[in-house]
Design an enzyme around this catalytic site. Sequence first.
Site: not given
Length: 290
Positions: A77, A80-83, A85, A126
């Site tokens: 949400g 911060l670039g979870s995908s 990472a 990212d």
Amino acid sequence: MKKITVSAPGKIMLMGEHAVVYGYPCIVTAVSERMTVTLEESDEMILPPGDTRFIEIILEMMQVSMMKISTNGFSSGYGLGSSSAITVSLVKALSEYIGKKLNKKQIFDIAYKAVLKVQGKGSGFDVAAAIWGGTLYFVTGGKVIEPLHIKEMPLVVGYTGVKADTVSLIQNVAEKMEKESEKMQRIYDAIGKLVDDAKIQMLVGDWGRVGKFMNYNQEYLRDLGVSTPLLEQLISSSISAGAYGAKLSGAGGGDCMITLGDNNDIKKAIQDAGGAVLDIKTNAEGVRVE
Ligand code: MEV
């Protein structure tokens, strides 16, 4: 039973978003929030719950058909670039698992291809942050990936609580680019110049100057139409509370803003204006086997 866990950091865009999709540079820093991917031997394919589009593309590209994959880490949400990472962690984990070592650039090429397949457009900044870590000067598609050795930045991250839709924001800007290409080109040229100037001042730690460049960058982002009233409120409140500078971070439309200048007055100003302060450190380590 064979098992491997790899983690990679999220990111915060410091300057240059949107322009970086069109051939210009940006500056990004990897953050202390990390995603982990664990691979375990299995006689069937077991995927984690949630959005698995990036994972499935990587599995296809790396021709893997049986594996248990689990993921863990920070919320998607925040923007911060979870995908990216997860994508980077998975490529690294698979390469270690099958004993085919890949260097950073090879991991970048595979993970960036996957991001483009899912999102259609994107600069790859990212993905680079998740691999290299630290703070990077980055040009579209990884044409330049230059680690910047800068001191700990006095940075506060404010979260709007609004989930931004990065793909449609990139699309809106692309439509503007078609309709008003000269104006957009001028904005991108100006943002590119600000990024280059900011890079020099970041290296010497002149945060007053960097803050000014961030404020100018925010004016251009406003012109691109990606800021929102809430982002503007958090930005102006933090500047009134003494920040050197502040801007949205990422695609805009919500997610996070950043301020340069870290003290309790600035944090309180962000909270009073309706934002949440995220406890995040910059310059984090890139992808690693746990
Ligand atoms: C999104 O976080 C940043 C953009 O510049 C897109 C990208 O660089 O991939 C808008």
